[in-house]
Motif scaffolding. Structure first.
Motif, short mmCIF file in Angstrom:
data_model
loop_
_atom_site.label_atom_id
_atom_site.label_comp_id
_atom_site.label_asym_id
_atom_site.label_seq_id
_atom_site.Cartn_x
_atom_site.Cartn_y
_atom_site.Cartn_z
N GLU A 3 -12.31 44.44 -17.64
CA GLU A 3 -13.42 45.05 -16.91
C GLU A 3 -14.06 44.03 -15.98
OE1 GLU A 3 -16.08 48.09 -18.98
OE2 GLU A 3 -15.40 46.85 -20.65
N MET A 4 -14.35 44.50 -14.77
CA MET A 4 -15.19 43.73 -13.86
C MET A 4 -16.44 44.56 -13.60
SD MET A 4 -12.73 41.94 -11.01
CE MET A 4 -11.51 40.70 -11.48
N ILE A 21 -17.58 44.28 -7.07
CA ILE A 21 -16.45 45.04 -7.60
C ILE A 21 -16.73 45.51 -9.02
CG2 ILE A 21 -14.09 44.75 -8.49
CD1 ILE A 21 -13.33 43.42 -5.93
N ASP A 22 -16.41 46.78 -9.27
CA ASP A 22 -16.46 47.39 -10.60
C ASP A 22 -15.11 48.04 -10.86
OD1 ASP A 22 -19.37 47.38 -11.76
OD2 ASP A 22 -19.61 47.92 -9.65
N ILE A 23 -14.38 47.55 -11.85
CA ILE A 23 -13.11 48.20 -12.22
C ILE A 23 -12.93 48.16 -13.73
CG2 ILE A 23 -11.90 47.64 -10.06
CD1 ILE A 23 -10.33 45.57 -11.93
N HIS A 24 -12.07 49.05 -14.21
CA HIS A 24 -11.68 49.05 -15.62
C HIS A 24 -10.17 49.29 -15.67
CE1 HIS A 24 -12.22 49.62 -19.99
NE2 HIS A 24 -11.20 50.45 -19.86
N ILE A 25 -9.45 48.40 -16.32
CA ILE A 25 -8.00 48.53 -16.46
C ILE A 25 -7.68 48.68 -17.94
CG2 ILE A 25 -5.76 47.38 -16.16
CD1 ILE A 25 -7.00 45.97 -13.70
N GLU A 26 -6.97 49.75 -18.28
CA GLU A 26 -6.65 50.03 -19.67
C GLU A 26 -5.43 49.23 -20.13
OE1 GLU A 26 -8.31 51.79 -21.72
OE2 GLU A 26 -9.58 53.12 -20.53
N LYS A 27 -5.33 49.04 -21.44
CA LYS A 27 -4.15 48.38 -22.02
C LYS A 27 -2.89 49.17 -21.66
CE LYS A 27 -2.19 46.99 -26.51
NZ LYS A 27 -1.15 46.30 -25.83
N GLY A 28 -1.86 48.45 -21.21
CA GLY A 28 -0.58 49.08 -20.91
C GLY A 28 -0.45 49.64 -19.51
N GLU A 29 -1.49 49.53 -18.68
CA GLU A 29 -1.39 50.01 -17.30
C GLU A 29 -0.56 49.05 -16.44
OE1 GLU A 29 -4.44 52.51 -15.16
OE2 GLU A 29 -5.75 51.15 -16.27
N LYS A 58 -19.96 40.23 -14.42
CA LYS A 58 -19.24 40.00 -15.68
C LYS A 58 -17.77 40.36 -15.52
CE LYS A 58 -23.14 41.02 -18.78
NZ LYS A 58 -23.59 41.85 -19.92
N ILE A 59 -16.91 39.55 -16.18
CA ILE A 59 -15.48 39.87 -16.26
C ILE A 59 -15.10 39.79 -17.72
CG2 ILE A 59 -13.15 39.23 -15.54
CD1 ILE A 59 -14.44 37.80 -13.13
N LEU A 60 -14.69 40.91 -18.28
CA LEU A 60 -14.38 40.98 -19.70
C LEU A 60 -12.88 41.17 -19.92
CD1 LEU A 60 -17.39 42.41 -19.28
CD2 LEU A 60 -17.17 42.67 -21.74
N GLY A 63 -13.03 42.45 -24.27
CA GLY A 63 -14.42 42.39 -24.70
C GLY A 63 -15.08 41.03 -24.58
N ILE A 64 -14.32 39.99 -24.20
CA ILE A 64 -14.87 38.64 -24.06
C ILE A 64 -15.25 38.40 -22.60
CG2 ILE A 64 -14.39 36.17 -24.25
CD1 ILE A 64 -12.39 36.89 -26.49
N ASP A 65 -16.49 38.06 -22.35
CA ASP A 65 -16.95 37.78 -21.00
C ASP A 65 -16.50 36.37 -20.61
OD1 ASP A 65 -18.18 37.44 -18.58
OD2 ASP A 65 -20.19 37.97 -19.26
#
Length: 228
Positions: A3-4, A21-29, A58-60, A63-65
């Protein structure tokens, strides 16, 4: 997974490379990062593996920033990431085997495990027979395959590829993409910055387009959207 959140990056010379920037990338994408030259793609990639830190946001990773980690803790998080570069970054005086094994030796894996794991990944990239060769004895396509082998030898959650086909002819470029797709099918997330229109338009993965440091398009099964 990744996540950004409201991420900005300004360089000391005043260039604002990333703008909120705001993005979310799922596992396996499998995600392509595209955009014109100077759009902010390289900074985006560098932020993801903490080569540079954001000015804000934040960049996670899992779950770790990573923006708040002390420098001494960054290597531990990077073990979850494999990075593939356009210019390979192989160690010229080490053999193919030694280049790949090095990534496991620095985290003090058992020698028996290292031997088996290195040969397994060299088999995956179809270069087991080149284990004793030096990098300058390999073609560009072979060097990039070794770079990929090194990036996955420690079973990362994410492979981040910065223009991995940029220096390769079309045949070798497609060979690299076949390997990355196979890695992705095993469950590893792939984030790849590229200018290769044909690959993006043919493979039909998620496409995030960046212009002026901002996400201007985010499409599942997207297209390149720019002139090659």
């Amino acid at each position: 997974m990744i996540e950004m959140k409201d991420v900005w990056k300004a360089y000391p010379n005043g260039v604002m490379a990333v703008n909120g920037i705001d993005i979310h990338i799922e596992k396996g994408e499998f995600v392509y990062i595209v955009g014109p030259s100077g759009a902010g793609k390289s900074t985006f990639i560098k932020l993801m593996h903490r080569e540079v830190k954001p000015t804000k946001g934040k960049i996670l990773i899992e779950g770790i920033d990573i923006t708040k980690l002390r420098n001494r803790h960054v290597p531990k998080v990077r073990r979850k990431l494999g990075v593939v570069f356009q210019d390979f970054k192989l160690l010229p005086k080490l053999t193919v085997y030694e280049n790949v094994a090095f990534a496991l030796e620095v985290i003090e894996e058992h020698p028996r495990y290292i031997r088996k794991r290195v040969m397994d990944v060299l088999d995956l990239v179809k270069l087991k027979h080149k284990a004793r060769s030096l990098p300058d004895e390999l073609s560009g396509g072979e060097q990039q395959r070794i770079s990929i082998a090194r990036s996955i030898v420690n079973n990362p959650l994410v492979v981040i590829a910065d223009e991995p086909t940029g220096n390769l002819d079309p045949e070798n470029a497609w060979g690299i993409m076949e390997i990355l797709e196979e890695i992705n099918e095993s469950g590893t997330t792939i984030v790849m910055a590229t200018h290769n229109k044909d690959i993006v338009n043919t493979m039909k993965k998620r496409v995030i387009a960046i212009e002026g440091g901002m996400v201007v398009r985010d499409e599942q099964r997207g297209e390149y959207g720019y002139e090659a």
